[in-house]
Design a protein around this motif. Sequence first.
Motif, PDB file in Angstrom:
ATOM      1  N   ASP A 485       0.843  -1.191   0.000  1.00  0.00           N
ATOM      2  CA  ASP A 485       0.000   0.000   0.000  1.00  0.00           C
ATOM      3  C   ASP A 485       0.882   1.246   0.000  1.00  0.00           C
ATOM      4  OD1 ASP A 485      -1.921   1.905   0.157  1.00  0.00           O
ATOM      5  OD2 ASP A 485      -2.871   1.157   1.989  1.00  0.00           O
ATOM      6  N   LEU A 486       1.192   1.744  -1.193  1.00  0.00           N
ATOM      7  CA  LEU A 486       2.038   2.926  -1.323  1.00  0.00           C
ATOM      8  C   LEU A 486       1.239   4.219  -1.206  1.00  0.00           C
ATOM      9  CD1 LEU A 486       4.549   1.810  -4.097  1.00  0.00           C
ATOM     10  CD2 LEU A 486       4.819   1.783  -1.611  1.00  0.00           C
ATOM     11  N   ASP A 487      -0.089   4.137  -1.085  1.00  0.00           N
ATOM     12  CA  ASP A 487      -0.847   5.312  -0.685  1.00  0.00           C
ATOM     13  C   ASP A 487      -0.583   5.620   0.787  1.00  0.00           C
ATOM     14  OD1 ASP A 487      -1.897   5.609  -3.193  1.00  0.00           O
ATOM     15  OD2 ASP A 487      -3.841   4.719  -2.712  1.00  0.00           O
ATOM     16  N   ALA A 488      -0.352   4.561   1.571  1.00  0.00           N
ATOM     17  CA  ALA A 488      -0.061   4.739   2.989  1.00  0.00           C
ATOM     18  C   ALA A 488       1.429   4.968   3.236  1.00  0.00           C
ATOM     19  CB  ALA A 488      -0.541   3.515   3.775  1.00  0.00           C
ATOM     20  N   ASP A 489       2.286   4.286   2.510  1.00  0.00           N
ATOM     21  CA  ASP A 489       3.738   4.432   2.643  1.00  0.00           C
ATOM     22  C   ASP A 489       4.243   5.219   1.429  1.00  0.00           C
ATOM     23  OD1 ASP A 489       6.477   4.208   2.844  1.00  0.00           O
ATOM     24  OD2 ASP A 489       6.459   2.091   3.398  1.00  0.00           O
ATOM     25  N   GLY A 493       7.256   7.827  -3.484  1.00  0.00           N
ATOM     26  CA  GLY A 493       6.526   8.746  -4.342  1.00  0.00           C
ATOM     27  C   GLY A 493       5.509   8.086  -5.256  1.00  0.00           C
ATOM     28  N   ALA A 494       5.521   6.761  -5.359  1.00  0.00           N
ATOM     29  CA  ALA A 494       4.526   6.056  -6.165  1.00  0.00           C
ATOM     30  C   ALA A 494       3.258   5.839  -5.336  1.00  0.00           C
ATOM     31  CB  ALA A 494       5.079   4.734  -6.655  1.00  0.00           C
ATOM     32  N   LYS A 495       2.172   5.480  -6.012  1.00  0.00           N
ATOM     33  CA  LYS A 495       0.887   5.284  -5.353  1.00  0.00           C
ATOM     34  C   LYS A 495       0.336   3.897  -5.675  1.00  0.00           C
ATOM     35  CE  LYS A 495       0.787   9.615  -3.963  1.00  0.00           C
ATOM     36  NZ  LYS A 495       0.882   9.992  -2.537  1.00  0.00           N
ATOM     37  N   LEU A 516       7.279   0.343 -14.019  1.00  0.00           N
ATOM     38  CA  LEU A 516       6.582  -0.301 -12.905  1.00  0.00           C
ATOM     39  C   LEU A 516       5.235   0.384 -12.798  1.00  0.00           C
ATOM     40  CD1 LEU A 516       6.752  -2.472 -10.712  1.00  0.00           C
ATOM     41  CD2 LEU A 516       7.543  -0.705  -9.112  1.00  0.00           C
ATOM     42  N   SER A 517       4.177  -0.344 -13.175  1.00  0.00           N
ATOM     43  CA  SER A 517       2.827   0.221 -13.188  1.00  0.00           C
ATOM     44  C   SER A 517       2.145  -0.030 -11.851  1.00  0.00           C
ATOM     45  CB  SER A 517       2.006  -0.395 -14.326  1.00  0.00           C
ATOM     46  OG  SER A 517       2.517   0.006 -15.578  1.00  0.00           O
ATOM     47  N   HIS A 518       1.340   0.936 -11.445  1.00  0.00           N
ATOM     48  CA  HIS A 518       0.720   0.909 -10.122  1.00  0.00           C
ATOM     49  C   HIS A 518      -0.795   1.019 -10.253  1.00  0.00           C
ATOM     50  CE1 HIS A 518       4.808   1.635  -8.615  1.00  0.00           C
ATOM     51  NE2 HIS A 518       4.893   2.548  -9.578  1.00  0.00           N
ATOM     52  N   TYR A 519      -1.518   0.245  -9.431  1.00  0.00           N
ATOM     53  CA  TYR A 519      -2.976   0.177  -9.534  1.00  0.00           C
ATOM     54  C   TYR A 519      -3.601   0.357  -8.156  1.00  0.00           C
ATOM     55  CZ  TYR A 519      -1.556  -1.775 -13.971  1.00  0.00           C
ATOM     56  OH  TYR A 519      -0.954  -1.957 -15.183  1.00  0.00           O
TER      57      TYR A 519
END
Length: 527
Positions: A485-489, A493-495, A516-519
């Motif tokens: 969970d890169l919205d939390a961490d 800078g990625a989400k 590196l794609s993020h969803y």
Amino acid sequence: MRRMFRLLCCVGVLAACGGPETDEELEQESDPGTRLASVKLADGQAVTFYEVPDYGIVTVVKGPRGTPMPDASAFDGMPIPDIYRKLSGGQEPPAALVEAARRVPSALAQTSVREARAPEGIAQMSPPSGNNVSQQALPDTAWWSANFCQGLNTEYDEIWCPLNVYSWAHTGWGPVQKYYQACATTGEATGSLWLDKWASGAWQRLQTANLPKWWWTCVWGVGAAQYRSGLDATANALFVARYRYAIPNIIASAPDFPADRSYSNFSDNLQGITHNSTHWFQTRNATNFWKDEATDGLIAKQPMTALNENPPERYTMPSPWYNAGFRHYGDLVHVNGYLYIAMDGPSQGGAVGVFNTNMQYIGFASLPNWSGGVAFLAHNPRDGLFYAATNAFGATSLRGYSIALSGTTVTVTHKRTLTLSSSIPVGAWIQGGKISARGNLYISVGGGGQTSGIYMVDVVNGFVQTYYYVPYGSADEFEGLDLWDLDADQRIGAKGQIHMQKINIDLPGFADDYWLSHYRVDDPSKL
């Protein structure tokens, strides 16, 4: 989607005697579905299949006191007609059951956008009966609790098992579930167990199962939806509802990071990605481009905030692994300070190679009961097993392995095989995979112009809930996949919560392009 049912193995004896006077009494139901077929088992249990309009097939299992339910693992992933054959000792299922199974729509053809949810409701039950009921008339609460109320955080996300029910208990409703089980048992009473699904803005009755005295019954709902259930009895009954949350839907893609990047020292044929709290770890393969074959596996370690930079630490395949014939690394996973890498070679089947996070290699071992290459190994925190997916044995299956470390010795034991409810198409390139803390498997596929995207699978029973299509864009292949969970961490800078490698393969002398794609998902807490 081929509906399936999962059964809980139950043992024990109810503390009284009795039962229905006739088969007709046992099989009377007041349900909205059409009865398709029923199998009577040796100890008196009955498994009955119903077709419910706008839903599919509902399975009801009943048994008299002290009788066990069929073993769950024997039926996981099976289509309903095959379940009938297995239960009946090889008899062919009635035509009505076969045709109903064909009418059930594929889960992968349905939109992943969920309808508006029902307002949340709370669980309620009747007050306890007090001291005016004979203990000989009550069902055995210790047996019920031990056999029907277990599995929290291993097989189920939530369990409601009130042990002081007198005449009725009705569940609440709220989060969307992908698997739902409701069971009830009576004492010196009769009752009915019911199951509803929220659909098109209203509650749809899936099943009402009548209970004679001193019998138990269970009903199931499979597929992403809100469910509710309840028991209504004349007296002296017990109830349980257990379920697993639905796998969250992917609702958006976040900006790629890295985006169209070429590492100058670790550029070609990226294969896998994982992380711990301080670093990323990625695998790639050196290749003979013209022969399209791997010649060596490599692994890199990057500081958490330096994913866009050239990896400062890179390691070739340890010589004992190379000398044993391994050449290809796949996706990898970090578990408790160790990195478990899927690997194979032209003269070898699938195997696991193990490093610690200080990049000291531990050892390797072949995967038993495996054929061909292995794309990934994904660790399930709920059962402790490592899973790999393959189409080599026909329908897509998962093999679950225990992996034990003792010094430099790696021991791999095959523990279970699970057939997926919807196969990944033959020819699709299975690439990467990770399993979440809730036991949900996310599989990336893509390459050669074949099917591309992410499959989302319930590892408990092999139910494929969703396929999320991802177009190739500028990429030739999709590779490894990671969950975080890169919205939390927000250190890098990625989400987003799901992260998938994509590469564009260039000619020799030119570095591959890497994304590196993020969803993002609609409910990260249920990932």
